[in-house]
Scaffold this motif. Sequence first.
Motif, PDB file in Angstrom:
ATOM      1  N   VAL A  10       0.824  -1.202   0.000  1.00 62.15           N
ATOM      2  CA  VAL A  10       0.000   0.000   0.000  1.00 62.15           C
ATOM      3  C   VAL A  10       0.864   1.259   0.000  1.00 62.15           C
ATOM      4  N   GLU A  11       2.145   1.132   0.381  1.00 66.13           N
ATOM      5  CA  GLU A  11       3.041   2.286   0.332  1.00 66.13           C
ATOM      6  C   GLU A  11       3.223   2.813  -1.085  1.00 66.13           C
ATOM      7  N   ASN A  12       2.910   2.014  -2.074  1.00 64.76           N
ATOM      8  CA  ASN A  12       2.952   2.439  -3.480  1.00 64.76           C
ATOM      9  C   ASN A  12       1.537   2.521  -4.046  1.00 64.76           C
ATOM     10  N   ALA A  13       0.606   2.935  -3.203  1.00 58.61           N
ATOM     11  CA  ALA A  13      -0.817   2.905  -3.559  1.00 58.61           C
ATOM     12  C   ALA A  13      -1.150   3.751  -4.778  1.00 58.61           C
ATOM     13  N   GLY A  14      -0.481   4.874  -4.960  1.00 55.78           N
ATOM     14  CA  GLY A  14      -0.787   5.718  -6.115  1.00 55.78           C
ATOM     15  C   GLY A  14      -0.579   4.997  -7.422  1.00 55.78           C
ATOM     16  N   GLN A  15       0.505   4.222  -7.507  1.00 57.39           N
ATOM     17  CA  GLN A  15       0.802   3.468  -8.713  1.00 57.39           C
ATOM     18  C   GLN A  15      -0.204   2.330  -8.920  1.00 57.39           C
ATOM     19  N   TYR A  16      -0.539   1.611  -7.834  1.00 54.99           N
ATOM     20  CA  TYR A  16      -1.452   0.474  -7.974  1.00 54.99           C
ATOM     21  C   TYR A  16      -2.894   0.923  -8.161  1.00 54.99           C
ATOM     22  N   TYR A  17      -3.263   2.026  -7.565  1.00 52.17           N
ATOM     23  CA  TYR A  17      -4.608   2.561  -7.773  1.00 52.17           C
ATOM     24  C   TYR A  17      -4.784   2.933  -9.249  1.00 52.17           C
ATOM     25  N   ALA A  18      -3.764   3.559  -9.819  1.00 55.59           N
ATOM     26  CA  ALA A  18      -3.818   3.941 -11.229  1.00 55.59           C
ATOM     27  C   ALA A  18      -3.945   2.716 -12.121  1.00 55.59           C
ATOM     28  N   GLN A  19      -3.272   1.634 -11.727  1.00 56.48           N
ATOM     29  CA  GLN A  19      -3.368   0.390 -12.494  1.00 56.48           C
ATOM     30  C   GLN A  19      -4.766  -0.213 -12.371  1.00 56.48           C
ATOM     31  N   LYS A  58      -6.405   8.709  -1.326  1.00 54.96           N
ATOM     32  CA  LYS A  58      -6.689   9.567  -0.170  1.00 54.96           C
ATOM     33  C   LYS A  58      -8.187   9.599   0.131  1.00 54.96           C
ATOM     34  N   ALA A  59      -8.999   9.623  -0.922  1.00 58.91           N
ATOM     35  CA  ALA A  59     -10.449   9.692  -0.756  1.00 58.91           C
ATOM     36  C   ALA A  59     -11.043   8.356  -0.346  1.00 58.91           C
ATOM     37  N   GLU A  60     -10.480   7.240  -0.856  1.00 58.74           N
ATOM     38  CA  GLU A  60     -11.061   5.916  -0.600  1.00 58.74           C
ATOM     39  C   GLU A  60      -9.944   4.869  -0.554  1.00 58.74           C
ATOM     40  N   PRO A  61      -9.140   4.876   0.504  1.00 63.05           N
ATOM     41  CA  PRO A  61      -7.956   3.998   0.550  1.00 63.05           C
ATOM     42  C   PRO A  61      -8.272   2.513   0.525  1.00 63.05           C
ATOM     43  N   GLU A  62      -9.350   2.106   1.203  1.00 61.68           N
ATOM     44  CA  GLU A  62      -9.634   0.673   1.326  1.00 61.68           C
ATOM     45  C   GLU A  62      -9.989   0.023  -0.005  1.00 61.68           C
ATOM     46  N   LYS A  63     -10.319   0.825  -1.007  1.00 59.94           N
ATOM     47  CA  LYS A  63     -10.722   0.268  -2.296  1.00 59.94           C
ATOM     48  C   LYS A  63      -9.583  -0.493  -2.977  1.00 59.94           C
ATOM     49  N   VAL A  64      -8.339  -0.119  -2.687  1.00 57.74           N
ATOM     50  CA  VAL A  64      -7.200  -0.751  -3.361  1.00 57.74           C
ATOM     51  C   VAL A  64      -6.672  -1.969  -2.599  1.00 57.74           C
ATOM     52  N   TYR A  65      -7.153  -2.203  -1.384  1.00 56.55           N
ATOM     53  CA  TYR A  65      -6.582  -3.264  -0.557  1.00 56.55           C
ATOM     54  C   TYR A  65      -6.697  -4.648  -1.211  1.00 56.55           C
ATOM     55  N   ASP A  66      -7.895  -4.992  -1.665  1.00 58.79           N
ATOM     56  CA  ASP A  66      -8.092  -6.317  -2.259  1.00 58.79           C
ATOM     57  C   ASP A  66      -7.237  -6.489  -3.514  1.00 58.79           C
ATOM     58  N   TYR A  67      -7.068  -5.418  -4.270  1.00 54.89           N
ATOM     59  CA  TYR A  67      -6.255  -5.492  -5.486  1.00 54.89           C
ATOM     60  C   TYR A  67      -4.797  -5.807  -5.127  1.00 54.89           C
ATOM     61  N   ILE A  68      -4.289  -5.162  -4.095  1.00 57.41           N
ATOM     62  CA  ILE A  68      -2.908  -5.412  -3.679  1.00 57.41           C
ATOM     63  C   ILE A  68      -2.765  -6.827  -3.129  1.00 57.41           C
ATOM     64  N   ILE A  69      -3.777  -7.306  -2.417  1.00 60.19           N
ATOM     65  CA  ILE A  69      -3.730  -8.679  -1.899  1.00 60.19           C
ATOM     66  C   ILE A  69      -3.692  -9.688  -3.045  1.00 60.19           C
ATOM     67  N   GLU A  70      -4.380  -9.408  -4.133  1.00 57.56           N
ATOM     68  CA  GLU A  70      -4.319 -10.277  -5.309  1.00 57.56           C
ATOM     69  C   GLU A  70      -2.894 -10.372  -5.831  1.00 57.56           C
ATOM     70  N   LEU A  71      -2.177  -9.257  -5.795  1.00 54.85           N
ATOM     71  CA  LEU A  71      -0.801  -9.222  -6.290  1.00 54.85           C
ATOM     72  C   LEU A  71       0.186  -9.787  -5.269  1.00 54.85           C
ATOM     73  N   ASN A  72      -0.137  -9.617  -3.991  1.00 58.22           N
ATOM     74  CA  ASN A  72       0.758 -10.054  -2.915  1.00 58.22           C
ATOM     75  C   ASN A  72      -0.081 -10.629  -1.780  1.00 58.22           C
ATOM     76  N   GLN A  98      -3.067  -5.076   8.009  1.00 56.94           N
ATOM     77  CA  GLN A  98      -1.751  -4.445   7.871  1.00 56.94           C
ATOM     78  C   GLN A  98      -1.837  -3.183   7.027  1.00 56.94           C
ATOM     79  N   MET A  99      -2.602  -3.231   5.954  1.00 54.62           N
ATOM     80  CA  MET A  99      -2.693  -2.066   5.080  1.00 54.62           C
ATOM     81  C   MET A  99      -3.483  -0.930   5.723  1.00 54.62           C
ATOM     82  N   THR A 100      -4.439  -1.271   6.560  1.00 55.96           N
ATOM     83  CA  THR A 100      -5.151  -0.237   7.315  1.00 55.96           C
ATOM     84  C   THR A 100      -4.195   0.469   8.271  1.00 55.96           C
ATOM     85  N   TYR A 101      -3.367  -0.335   8.945  1.00 53.06           N
ATOM     86  CA  TYR A 101      -2.339   0.221   9.831  1.00 53.06           C
ATOM     87  C   TYR A 101      -1.369   1.108   9.051  1.00 53.06           C
ATOM     88  N   ALA A 102      -0.889   0.602   7.921  1.00 53.66           N
ATOM     89  CA  ALA A 102       0.066   1.353   7.102  1.00 53.66           C
ATOM     90  C   ALA A 102      -0.531   2.670   6.621  1.00 53.66           C
TER      91      ALA A 102
END
Length: 338
Positions: free
Chosen positions: A58-67, A258-272, A279-283
């Motif tokens: 999630v530290e690279n959320a801007g890049q993964y959100y764009a993807q 920034k507006a909706e952070p939790e939306k990208v969590y499942d996508y990142i879990i698919e990748l990792n 953990q991503m909520t904490y981060a």
Amino acid sequence: MVKRLFASITLLFALTACGASEVEEATTGNLETEASEEEEVSVDLFEMKQITSWFPQVENAGQYYAQMEGFYEEAGIEMTTEPGGPQVSSISIVSSGSAQIGMAQADQVLYAINEGIPLVAVFANFQKTPQGIMFHKDQGIESFDDLGNGYEIYTAAGAGYWEFLVNQFDIDSSQNRVYTGDSSAFVSNKKAASQMYVTSEPFYLQQEGIETGHLLIADSGYSPYGDVIFTTRAFMEENPEIVQAYVDAITKGWESFKAEPEKVYDYIIELNPDKTVEQMTYATEQMTELVFGGDAATHGVGYMTEERWQTLIDQLYELELIDSDISVEDVFTTEFLN
């Protein structure tokens, strides 16, 4: 009369059939044209590859959100995102031409430029680096000087901040141990301290029942931008519109996060799959101010200043980690930032 009527009806059917055929041909032609146009749009996408700083996180959320949301495609880019890691050098990959975009800490970018690699920073994910030194919470450490009291301090080889800490605080170079990514040495030794990302290691250790405290490197007076986005000067100068499109896409990604952070969590879990929502909520809680605070609060996410870069150049020069002939104008640009 009947024959004439029959002939007229026959002619009418013939004309109708002819018209239907023409309509069918015209419709088919239009569909083929639309398909061709769609294919042409796909072909026109600029193929790019970017290398992140670590495994999907999630530290690279801007890049993964764009993807995830298709912002790259909207900007005219067909993007391939490959993760970094302990054995991956984004600087080597980008400088060799195998990728167009890379991610590294600001001091790492300066080391590369000092070695003659013509990189240019175009965006900073973190205004304040999440790097820090963690320690066992019951040790009562309150300042970097306190670390000089016999602690073994694990840092990555060649870390610029380590040289700064030894130079500025009551810390001796003999205390240094090589950080390998394995926290077992830290866990088993109360007199150990270790580098960490404030968004990551403290959370995982807490799950094991180990309470930690930490000092952020940025609070020591050594404050490089974190996860800086860079490209080569040649690529930037030859493709300014593509660099602009890329920066626009990741800016939109970070603003959406920034507006909706939790939306990208499942996508990142698919990748990792090693990542979890917890953990991503904490981060996210830990990193929000580091990404969107400071100058970004006024000028927008990704912003960089000449003053910050010049200060870092001066510090690295004083530590004899770079030469003096690096010009700040050659290091970064804000021309692509909104």
